[in-house]
Write a protein that holds these residues in place. Sequence first.
Motif, PDB file in Angstrom:
ATOM      1  N   TYR A  44       0.812  -1.215   0.000  1.00  0.00           N
ATOM      2  CA  TYR A  44       0.000   0.000   0.000  1.00  0.00           C
ATOM      3  C   TYR A  44       0.847   1.268   0.000  1.00  0.00           C
ATOM      4  CZ  TYR A  44       0.808  -0.342   5.041  1.00  0.00           C
ATOM      5  OH  TYR A  44       1.395  -0.450   6.268  1.00  0.00           O
ATOM      6  N   THR A  45       2.118   1.172   0.447  1.00  0.00           N
ATOM      7  CA  THR A  45       2.931   2.400   0.460  1.00  0.00           C
ATOM      8  C   THR A  45       3.259   2.873  -0.946  1.00  0.00           C
ATOM      9  OG1 THR A  45       5.038   1.207   0.568  1.00  0.00           O
ATOM     10  CG2 THR A  45       4.020   1.803   2.653  1.00  0.00           C
ATOM     11  N   PHE A  46       3.173   1.967  -1.919  1.00  0.00           N
ATOM     12  CA  PHE A  46       3.469   2.370  -3.291  1.00  0.00           C
ATOM     13  C   PHE A  46       2.243   2.939  -3.995  1.00  0.00           C
ATOM     14  CE2 PHE A  46       6.683  -1.093  -2.707  1.00  0.00           C
ATOM     15  CZ  PHE A  46       7.788  -0.246  -2.723  1.00  0.00           C
ATOM     16  N   ALA A  47       1.088   2.820  -3.357  1.00  0.00           N
ATOM     17  CA  ALA A  47      -0.141   3.261  -4.012  1.00  0.00           C
ATOM     18  C   ALA A  47      -0.442   4.726  -3.731  1.00  0.00           C
ATOM     19  CB  ALA A  47      -1.312   2.370  -3.566  1.00  0.00           C
ATOM     20  N   GLN A  48       0.506   5.463  -3.166  1.00  0.00           N
ATOM     21  CA  GLN A  48       0.263   6.872  -2.833  1.00  0.00           C
ATOM     22  C   GLN A  48       1.552   7.657  -3.047  1.00  0.00           C
ATOM     23  OE1 GLN A  48      -0.910   5.607   0.953  1.00  0.00           O
ATOM     24  NE2 GLN A  48       1.118   5.780   1.844  1.00  0.00           N
ATOM     25  N   ASP A  49       1.476   8.986  -2.941  1.00  0.00           N
ATOM     26  CA  ASP A  49       2.645   9.804  -3.257  1.00  0.00           C
ATOM     27  C   ASP A  49       3.716   9.743  -2.178  1.00  0.00           C
ATOM     28  OD1 ASP A  49       1.708  10.523  -5.673  1.00  0.00           O
ATOM     29  OD2 ASP A  49       0.712  12.332  -4.973  1.00  0.00           O
ATOM     30  N   ALA A  50       3.295   9.885  -0.906  1.00  0.00           N
ATOM     31  CA  ALA A  50       4.277   9.809   0.174  1.00  0.00           C
ATOM     32  C   ALA A  50       4.322   8.370   0.656  1.00  0.00           C
ATOM     33  CB  ALA A  50       3.873  10.730   1.317  1.00  0.00           C
ATOM     34  N   PRO A  51       5.489   7.804   0.949  1.00  0.00           N
ATOM     35  CA  PRO A  51       6.793   8.452   0.897  1.00  0.00           C
ATOM     36  C   PRO A  51       7.532   8.280  -0.418  1.00  0.00           C
ATOM     37  CG  PRO A  51       6.985   6.306   1.926  1.00  0.00           C
ATOM     38  CD  PRO A  51       5.545   6.467   1.559  1.00  0.00           C
ATOM     39  N   THR A 146      15.680   4.013  10.678  1.00  0.00           N
ATOM     40  CA  THR A 146      14.896   5.091  11.265  1.00  0.00           C
ATOM     41  C   THR A 146      13.424   4.886  10.930  1.00  0.00           C
ATOM     42  OG1 THR A 146      14.671   7.477  11.474  1.00  0.00           O
ATOM     43  CG2 THR A 146      15.183   6.622   9.274  1.00  0.00           C
ATOM     44  N   TRP A 147      12.547   5.488  11.736  1.00  0.00           N
ATOM     45  CA  TRP A 147      11.110   5.224  11.641  1.00  0.00           C
ATOM     46  C   TRP A 147      10.478   5.820  10.391  1.00  0.00           C
ATOM     47  CZ3 TRP A 147       8.352   2.202  14.966  1.00  0.00           C
ATOM     48  CH2 TRP A 147       8.985   1.859  16.170  1.00  0.00           C
ATOM     49  N   LEU A 148       9.698   5.007   9.714  1.00  0.00           N
ATOM     50  CA  LEU A 148       8.828   5.548   8.667  1.00  0.00           C
ATOM     51  C   LEU A 148       7.553   6.071   9.330  1.00  0.00           C
ATOM     52  CD1 LEU A 148       8.152   5.983   5.673  1.00  0.00           C
ATOM     53  CD2 LEU A 148       7.148   3.708   5.657  1.00  0.00           C
ATOM     54  N   ASN A 149       7.058   5.297  10.272  1.00  0.00           N
ATOM     55  CA  ASN A 149       5.870   5.726  11.023  1.00  0.00           C
ATOM     56  C   ASN A 149       5.708   4.826  12.232  1.00  0.00           C
ATOM     57  OD1 ASN A 149       4.743   3.554   9.001  1.00  0.00           O
ATOM     58  ND2 ASN A 149       3.298   3.645  10.702  1.00  0.00           N
ATOM     59  N   THR A 150       4.901   5.265  13.163  1.00  0.00           N
ATOM     60  CA  THR A 150       4.505   4.386  14.252  1.00  0.00           C
ATOM     61  C   THR A 150       2.979   4.417  14.315  1.00  0.00           C
ATOM     62  OG1 THR A 150       4.721   3.907  16.605  1.00  0.00           O
ATOM     63  CG2 THR A 150       4.669   6.215  15.969  1.00  0.00           C
ATOM     64  N   ASP A 151       2.419   3.640  15.208  1.00  0.00           N
ATOM     65  CA  ASP A 151       0.972   3.706  15.402  1.00  0.00           C
ATOM     66  C   ASP A 151       0.716   3.505  16.878  1.00  0.00           C
ATOM     67  OD1 ASP A 151       1.331   0.964  15.875  1.00  0.00           O
ATOM     68  OD2 ASP A 151       0.818   0.456  13.824  1.00  0.00           O
ATOM     69  N   LYS A 349       3.775  14.162   5.540  1.00  0.00           N
ATOM     70  CA  LYS A 349       2.846  13.871   4.439  1.00  0.00           C
ATOM     71  C   LYS A 349       2.302  12.457   4.544  1.00  0.00           C
ATOM     72  CE  LYS A 349       5.232  16.848   1.151  1.00  0.00           C
ATOM     73  NZ  LYS A 349       6.427  16.738   0.315  1.00  0.00           N
ATOM     74  N   TYR A 350       3.189  11.508   4.851  1.00  0.00           N
ATOM     75  CA  TYR A 350       2.795  10.102   4.900  1.00  0.00           C
ATOM     76  C   TYR A 350       1.814   9.844   6.041  1.00  0.00           C
ATOM     77  CZ  TYR A 350       3.260   5.024   5.293  1.00  0.00           C
ATOM     78  OH  TYR A 350       3.013   3.673   5.365  1.00  0.00           O
ATOM     79  N   ALA A 352       0.093  12.024   7.748  1.00  0.00           N
ATOM     80  CA  ALA A 352      -1.141  12.798   7.628  1.00  0.00           C
ATOM     81  C   ALA A 352      -2.082  12.154   6.627  1.00  0.00           C
ATOM     82  CB  ALA A 352      -0.822  14.236   7.222  1.00  0.00           C
ATOM     83  N   ALA A 353      -1.510  11.555   5.579  1.00  0.00           N
ATOM     84  CA  ALA A 353      -2.366  10.958   4.557  1.00  0.00           C
ATOM     85  C   ALA A 353      -2.997   9.660   5.037  1.00  0.00           C
ATOM     86  CB  ALA A 353      -1.559  10.701   3.282  1.00  0.00           C
ATOM     87  N   ARG A 354      -2.322   8.941   5.896  1.00  0.00           N
ATOM     88  CA  ARG A 354      -2.819   7.616   6.250  1.00  0.00           C
ATOM     89  C   ARG A 354      -3.291   7.490   7.695  1.00  0.00           C
ATOM     90  NH1 ARG A 354      -2.453   3.615   2.597  1.00  0.00           N
ATOM     91  NH2 ARG A 354      -3.004   2.141   4.221  1.00  0.00           N
ATOM     92  N   GLY A 355      -3.149   8.556   8.449  1.00  0.00           N
ATOM     93  CA  GLY A 355      -3.614   8.481   9.825  1.00  0.00           C
ATOM     94  C   GLY A 355      -2.669   7.759  10.757  1.00  0.00           C
ATOM     95  N   TYR A 356      -1.384   7.782  10.431  1.00  0.00           N
ATOM     96  CA  TYR A 356      -0.397   7.198  11.328  1.00  0.00           C
ATOM     97  C   TYR A 356       0.131   8.247  12.275  1.00  0.00           C
ATOM     98  CZ  TYR A 356      -0.237   3.066   8.403  1.00  0.00           C
ATOM     99  OH  TYR A 356      -0.557   1.943   7.727  1.00  0.00           O
ATOM    100  N   VAL A 357       1.013   7.801  13.171  1.00  0.00           N
ATOM    101  CA  VAL A 357       1.551   8.692  14.177  1.00  0.00           C
ATOM    102  C   VAL A 357       3.012   8.980  13.838  1.00  0.00           C
ATOM    103  CG1 VAL A 357       1.949   8.972  16.638  1.00  0.00           C
ATOM    104  CG2 VAL A 357      -0.001   7.634  15.833  1.00  0.00           C
ATOM    105  N   PRO A 358       3.412  10.254  13.872  1.00  0.00           N
ATOM    106  CA  PRO A 358       4.795  10.603  13.556  1.00  0.00           C
ATOM    107  C   PRO A 358       5.733  10.290  14.713  1.00  0.00           C
ATOM    108  CG  PRO A 358       3.579  12.565  14.143  1.00  0.00           C
ATOM    109  CD  PRO A 358       2.586  11.436  14.158  1.00  0.00           C
TER     110      PRO A 358
END
Lengths: 434, 302, 278
Positions: A44-51, A146-151, A349-350, A352-358
């Motif tokens: 799914y990470t390839f199906a959107q602009d970020a990252p 390094t973190w791409l995202n957390t939840d 961007k990532y 915010a677009a997917r509802g993850y936590v920075p």
Amino acid sequence: MNLKKVILLIAVAALLGTSIFAVGAKEDVGKPKEVTLTIYARAYTFAQDAPWVYAKAELQRRHPDINFTFIEEGFGWADMRTKFLTSAAGGSPPDVMMTDIIWLGEFVDNGLLVDVTDRVAKWDEWDDVVEAYKDATYWNGKVYGTWLNTDVRVLVWNKDLFRAAGLDPEKPPKDWNELHRMAIQATNAPHYYGFGFPGTLEDESVMKFYANLYSNGGQILTDDNKKAAFNSPEGVEAMSALIDLIKAGATPTSIVSGKASDIDNGVFQGKFAMASMTKAYGLARDLIPGITPEEYKKRFGLAPIPHAPGGVPATMSGGYLLTIPTGSKHQDLAWELITIAAGAENQFKYTAARGYVPTFKSLMARGADYVEVDPFFSVILDALPSAFFRPSIPEWTEISAEVQNVMQALILGRMDVKEALDLAARNVDMILSE
Amino acid sequence: MNLNKNQKETIRGYLFVAPVLILLFLFSLYPLFKTIYFSFFDIRLASMNRKVFAGWKNYRLLFTRVNPSFFSQILPATVYYVVGSVAGQIGFGFLLAILVQQKFVKGREAIRAIIILPWVVSGIIIAISWRFMYEPRLGVLNYLLMRMGVVNPPTWLNDERLVMGCLVVANIWHGMAFSFIIQTSGLHSISDEVMEAALVDGANGFQRLTLIIIPLVRQFLVLNLILTSMATINSFDLIFAMTNGGPMFKTEVISVQMYHRAFGFGRLGEGSAIATIILLMNLILTIFYMRMNKNQSAGGDG
Amino acid sequence: MRSKRSLLLRVITYAIILIWIIFTIGPLYWLLSSTFKPSSEAIGYPPTLFPKNPTLQNFKNLFTASRFNFYSYGHSFIIGSGAMLISLLVAMFAGYGLSRVRFKGKQIVMTTILLFQMVPILATLIPLYQTFSQYGLYNTHLGLMLIYATQTAPMNTWLLKGYFDTIPYSIEEAAQIDGLSRLATLYRIALPIAAPGLSASAIFAFFKAWNEYMVALTMTSTVRPYTVELYRFIGEQGDVDWSLLGTAALIAVLPVFILFSFFQKYFIIGMSGGAIKS
């Protein structure tokens, strides 16, 4: 002869097809400034602009002298690990690997990831990473990515169902006792139930137990990660808090085949009054087309996961690191791509677009910018200090499977909580002692 | 002279089968030997270059582990799944092949195409759509049942007693086309005269089936039996995506267990040992079928 | 009496066929109807049997926003066709040889070939990966064609052998006396008669390759078939984008279905007719 015609037709079609598509299949090496970077990530990470789209463009902009070819391989969760291990053993690993935080120990202990301790020291954004998350990227004293995202998981409740049950829609349960009482009151079987949690054989299911465990002062393993600790009295209480909901009829046994996504959807579809989850607002928008933030706030609420009576607030965190596999031929460029993809700007961007936590301090301070992500985003950010990680030890997959198995037995009422956890603990000890 | 001709025939015969044997040796036998070799080592998916000789340990582990237990959980699940799927697929496949073959049936081509449809769809899509249909609260199956007035519809995949049946139904739905095609080609090999003769002789439907048709297509039935049994024992994707072996190992068939050990937990040595056991199970089953076939044909012809 | 019984037979026959067709189409209809529903409706409750507001938006999304790699269908088609050709070719020779030539050790060869059908592909995946990356077969169409052909060659050999067995040898013998070589007899006389058997084998070989997922995932990087590409629609928690998945699946099923209908017309029906009866 008809048969001949058909065979000829197939042959021609196959040849034609091969010649068209085979062109794209071969990689072009040889020219000096050609670089091919292979990325393994969740599909799914390839199906959107970020990252990735942004990161690739930026890397290309920074290196006008190099002609990049990016090979993107997208996977489901389990397949990503399998394919990575297979390709690493076969000597052809990718250049960037999206590593689930719980795979870290397994990958590092087997020498599959490149130590980036020196690289992060030179990276100006590293100091901006929240300390707890910085710590989680260490394994045996070294940094590996390094973190791409957390939840982070929070309680979501359906205010309509609360109202229907005569509960105050603005007052979510604070601790297990309140949860138990309110879940029973909000149940109207078989139409809807008070509380839902997944019961399939996956980590997301047992995550609900782990959150209760930490809240009650217990832990999953002993401090040295050598023995099971979840069968402590605290653990039995933590598991009972969930199982008692089933015994009371506030949670159906049919959650055994309910994946996390089914349960989460259920809250927005009026099938469960409460459940703990990540990415609530994104789901709500998928399921209820055109829902406005105001309407969302009116119909649903977010709150910390109910804690143990007298216990501490606790929730579970997971997420993905971007790492460089050992054997990558372009480690410098791979790291550069990672710092762009998982840098603060792109992470905003990532997430915010997917509802993850920075994971950057500078982004935590931008809670207001995340209203688009969730009108209740402050609740999610507030839960962060109480977030725990599962131990990223090499045996984690196997250990967690033992807990998942007994949890299904408990949901179906086949075992006593203490007995079940002891059984799982024995098996876990055996795995760890090898 | 005579011997020479025989020798020539033998060489000719081997030339005919050489291509298929080369293909099988290279892409099946060679990797299979490697797998059997792996089964005697402690070898992890994450560190394949470091392997330690383990003797029979991987085999012992399969039979002595209690959770899931081989004899009380894996074996019964495997037998249930294989017997149910094979009986259903071949039974319905044969029945429908005969029915569609009847002279009076109109639109035969279209019917055949529809029957084979599920086979065209990828297994993954099948698994996730069936799982969603079975979903007790949101699924379409219980929705329809409740519309029809059923008050407490079953919980399908969540019910220990029903879960395997659910998987078998989904598997029959997906795999029946295979048997249908084999049996259809088998029936084509019977000439119309034989079929008509059977009708004229006044044989009733069932007699016709057992006395005339079955002996003629027996080879096709046996082959179908062997192939479908093997394919079912070896298949894992449907169960993997629908229940992942749960609840409580009720659907942990041996191939799913192999996947869990070798890929899920990365214990390649153990996975290889289980693969070897699967191979043995297939072998025993095949020998059994072939024996049965031999006895049958000896009895029938004598 | 007689006509009454045959009427009953007809009714029962049609009834069973009808029930099976409903059973077959039901789940497919439900999956494919999501193609014309917005995703909120596709996963919504209560489920809708007919799309409330039929829309083609999913096709638009699939072609634009989803970044689905449409070449994957092409890869699947090439791999499927190639696997089918290889499998048919080797199985045809072996099947004919086993049926028509008497030679020592034939029974053993036949049993050996069949025994290969019992090798679980999952078990040989890792060794195959190692060999493939060593010899440059990783991420090639040819590599996957060979694996899939290996998967279906044994049963196709048996199927075709069985089929050749049912064809009277006398025609071929006559041809051989006329001076045709064995290969020529196979090509000119036996093959056309064996068309129904061949068609079945071709369908097996093609669909085995067309629908396979696990091997394809492991053995490809850029030439990924559509089955692997479908994972794009499965999200973080295993949540499924039904509308897009259904749409992508429909695109995969439709051409194959048409192709298949075409095949069976030529093979099963058209060819089997006069030849055997003579």
